[in-house]
Design a protein around this motif. Structure first.
Motif, PDB file in Angstrom:
ATOM      1  N   SER A 222       0.838  -1.209   0.000  1.00  0.00           N
ATOM      2  CA  SER A 222       0.000   0.000   0.000  1.00  0.00           C
ATOM      3  C   SER A 222       0.871   1.257   0.000  1.00  0.00           C
ATOM      4  N   LEU A 223       1.840   1.277  -0.878  1.00  0.00           N
ATOM      5  CA  LEU A 223       2.771   2.413  -0.925  1.00  0.00           C
ATOM      6  C   LEU A 223       2.058   3.694  -1.335  1.00  0.00           C
ATOM      7  N   GLN A 224       2.510   4.786  -0.743  1.00  0.00           N
ATOM      8  CA  GLN A 224       1.919   6.098  -0.975  1.00  0.00           C
ATOM      9  C   GLN A 224       3.023   7.045  -1.451  1.00  0.00           C
ATOM     10  N   PRO A 225       2.663   8.110  -2.153  1.00  0.00           N
ATOM     11  CA  PRO A 225       3.691   9.054  -2.627  1.00  0.00           C
ATOM     12  C   PRO A 225       4.589   9.570  -1.508  1.00  0.00           C
ATOM     13  N   GLU A 226       4.041   9.718  -0.315  1.00  0.00           N
ATOM     14  CA  GLU A 226       4.857  10.219   0.813  1.00  0.00           C
ATOM     15  C   GLU A 226       5.880   9.203   1.303  1.00  0.00           C
ATOM     16  N   ASP A 227       5.840   7.985   0.779  1.00  0.00           N
ATOM     17  CA  ASP A 227       6.879   6.991   1.090  1.00  0.00           C
ATOM     18  C   ASP A 227       8.109   7.164   0.196  1.00  0.00           C
ATOM     19  N   THR A 228       8.034   8.050  -0.765  1.00  0.00           N
ATOM     20  CA  THR A 228       9.159   8.293  -1.660  1.00  0.00           C
ATOM     21  C   THR A 228      10.364   8.804  -0.880  1.00  0.00           C
ATOM     22  N   ALA A 229      11.491   8.118  -1.040  1.00  0.00           N
ATOM     23  CA  ALA A 229      12.710   8.472  -0.293  1.00  0.00           C
ATOM     24  C   ALA A 229      13.834   7.540  -0.728  1.00  0.00           C
ATOM     25  N   VAL A 230      15.026   7.847  -0.260  1.00  0.00           N
ATOM     26  CA  VAL A 230      16.126   6.888  -0.337  1.00  0.00           C
ATOM     27  C   VAL A 230      16.080   6.053   0.944  1.00  0.00           C
ATOM     28  N   TYR A 231      16.059   4.752   0.778  1.00  0.00           N
ATOM     29  CA  TYR A 231      15.976   3.840   1.911  1.00  0.00           C
ATOM     30  C   TYR A 231      17.358   3.248   2.195  1.00  0.00           C
ATOM     31  N   TYR A 232      17.746   3.295   3.455  1.00  0.00           N
ATOM     32  CA  TYR A 232      19.053   2.798   3.887  1.00  0.00           C
ATOM     33  C   TYR A 232      18.868   1.676   4.900  1.00  0.00           C
ATOM     34  N   CYS A 233      19.674   0.640   4.779  1.00  0.00           N
ATOM     35  CA  CYS A 233      19.656  -0.362   5.838  1.00  0.00           C
ATOM     36  C   CYS A 233      20.810  -0.104   6.798  1.00  0.00           C
ATOM     37  N   ASN A 234      20.617  -0.553   7.999  1.00  0.00           N
ATOM     38  CA  ASN A 234      21.597  -0.379   9.061  1.00  0.00           C
ATOM     39  C   ASN A 234      21.702  -1.681   9.840  1.00  0.00           C
TER      40      ASN A 234
ATOM     41  N   SER B  92      33.926 -11.017  21.311  1.00  0.00           N
ATOM     42  CA  SER B  92      34.109  -9.983  22.333  1.00  0.00           C
ATOM     43  C   SER B  92      34.362  -8.593  21.761  1.00  0.00           C
ATOM     44  N   ALA B  93      34.319  -8.445  20.440  1.00  0.00           N
ATOM     45  CA  ALA B  93      34.459  -7.107  19.854  1.00  0.00           C
ATOM     46  C   ALA B  93      33.163  -6.327  20.024  1.00  0.00           C
ATOM     47  N   ALA B  94      33.284  -5.015  20.048  1.00  0.00           N
ATOM     48  CA  ALA B  94      32.099  -4.164  20.173  1.00  0.00           C
ATOM     49  C   ALA B  94      31.275  -4.219  18.893  1.00  0.00           C
ATOM     50  N   TYR B  95      29.980  -3.953  19.038  1.00  0.00           N
ATOM     51  CA  TYR B  95      29.108  -3.838  17.873  1.00  0.00           C
ATOM     52  C   TYR B  95      29.321  -2.453  17.255  1.00  0.00           C
ATOM     53  N   LEU B  96      29.527  -2.427  15.950  1.00  0.00           N
ATOM     54  CA  LEU B  96      29.677  -1.176  15.221  1.00  0.00           C
ATOM     55  C   LEU B  96      28.496  -1.004  14.273  1.00  0.00           C
ATOM     56  N   SER B  97      28.119   0.248  14.048  1.00  0.00           N
ATOM     57  CA  SER B  97      26.987   0.554  13.169  1.00  0.00           C
ATOM     58  C   SER B  97      27.461   0.645  11.726  1.00  0.00           C
ATOM     59  N   HIS B  98      26.813  -0.109  10.849  1.00  0.00           N
ATOM     60  CA  HIS B  98      27.137  -0.107   9.425  1.00  0.00           C
ATOM     61  C   HIS B  98      25.920   0.298   8.622  1.00  0.00           C
ATOM     62  N   TRP B  99      26.168   0.999   7.510  1.00  0.00           N
ATOM     63  CA  TRP B  99      25.091   1.484   6.647  1.00  0.00           C
ATOM     64  C   TRP B  99      25.264   0.981   5.223  1.00  0.00           C
ATOM     65  N   GLY B 100      24.138   0.733   4.586  1.00  0.00           N
ATOM     66  CA  GLY B 100      24.152   0.445   3.165  1.00  0.00           C
ATOM     67  C   GLY B 100      24.265   1.730   2.365  1.00  0.00           C
ATOM     68  N   GLN B 101      24.373   1.569   1.047  1.00  0.00           N
ATOM     69  CA  GLN B 101      24.580   2.720   0.169  1.00  0.00           C
ATOM     70  C   GLN B 101      23.279   3.449  -0.143  1.00  0.00           C
ATOM     71  N   GLY B 102      22.163   2.844   0.149  1.00  0.00           N
ATOM     72  CA  GLY B 102      20.871   3.458  -0.115  1.00  0.00           C
ATOM     73  C   GLY B 102      20.269   2.986  -1.420  1.00  0.00           C
ATOM     74  N   THR B 103      18.947   2.869  -1.427  1.00  0.00           N
ATOM     75  CA  THR B 103      18.223   2.494  -2.637  1.00  0.00           C
ATOM     76  C   THR B 103      17.005   3.404  -2.768  1.00  0.00           C
ATOM     77  N   GLN B 104      16.790   3.903  -3.963  1.00  0.00           N
ATOM     78  CA  GLN B 104      15.708   4.869  -4.189  1.00  0.00           C
ATOM     79  C   GLN B 104      14.373   4.148  -4.337  1.00  0.00           C
ATOM     80  N   VAL B 105      13.382   4.644  -3.617  1.00  0.00           N
ATOM     81  CA  VAL B 105      11.999   4.194  -3.765  1.00  0.00           C
ATOM     82  C   VAL B 105      11.176   5.412  -4.174  1.00  0.00           C
ATOM     83  N   THR B 106      10.512   5.319  -5.319  1.00  0.00           N
ATOM     84  CA  THR B 106       9.682   6.402  -5.813  1.00  0.00           C
ATOM     85  C   THR B 106       8.275   5.885  -6.033  1.00  0.00           C
ATOM     86  N   VAL B 107       7.307   6.556  -5.419  1.00  0.00           N
ATOM     87  CA  VAL B 107       5.899   6.150  -5.530  1.00  0.00           C
ATOM     88  C   VAL B 107       5.151   7.255  -6.262  1.00  0.00           C
ATOM     89  N   SER B 108       4.562   6.902  -7.396  1.00  0.00           N
ATOM     90  CA  SER B 108       3.836   7.893  -8.180  1.00  0.00           C
ATOM     91  C   SER B 108       2.367   7.916  -7.765  1.00  0.00           C
TER      92      SER B 108
END
Length: 121
Positions: free
Chosen positions: A84-96, A104-120
């Protein structure tokens, strides 16, 4: 080196569906929380959905009932099913992902490069 690779974005008409995927590769010992964020033009990046290693989920109010986050721990992959995607969902989506590369190593935050979602409309 850890990488998050996203796929599944694109252009869809309002009311349609998309499924995003994000796979973590590289030196991974354990993954804790995983999540999806989005950033629309001129707006701050915001949390869309998150999932813990135990599969507890959390959603932004704007997507509750429409989006579903899931993960496959064997594949180090997180998914976002968007219905049920809506135009206001349009954005670049990033995973983390919060990733520990060694015992025993600390958890580090990693990001994806982003993927564009466009809802017309």
């Amino acid at each position: 080196q850890v990488q998050l690779v996203e796929s599944g974005g694109g252009l869809v008409q309002g009311g349609g569906s998309l499924r995003l995927s994000c796979s973590a590769t590289g030196r991974i010992f354990r993954i804790n929380d995983m999540g999806w964020y989005r950033q629309a033009p001129g707006k701050r990046r915001e949390l869309v959905a998150a999932i813990t290693s135990g599969a507890s989920t959390n959603y932004a109010d704007s997507v509750k009932g429409r989006f579903t986050i899931s993960r496959d721990n064997a594949k180090n992959t997180v998914y976002l099913q968007m219905n049920s995607l809506q135009p206001e969902d349009t954005a670049v989506y990033y995973c983390n992902a919060q990733i520990s590369s060694y015992l025993s190593a600390a958890y580090l935050s990693h990001w994806g490069q982003g993927t564009q979602v466009t809802v017309s409309s």
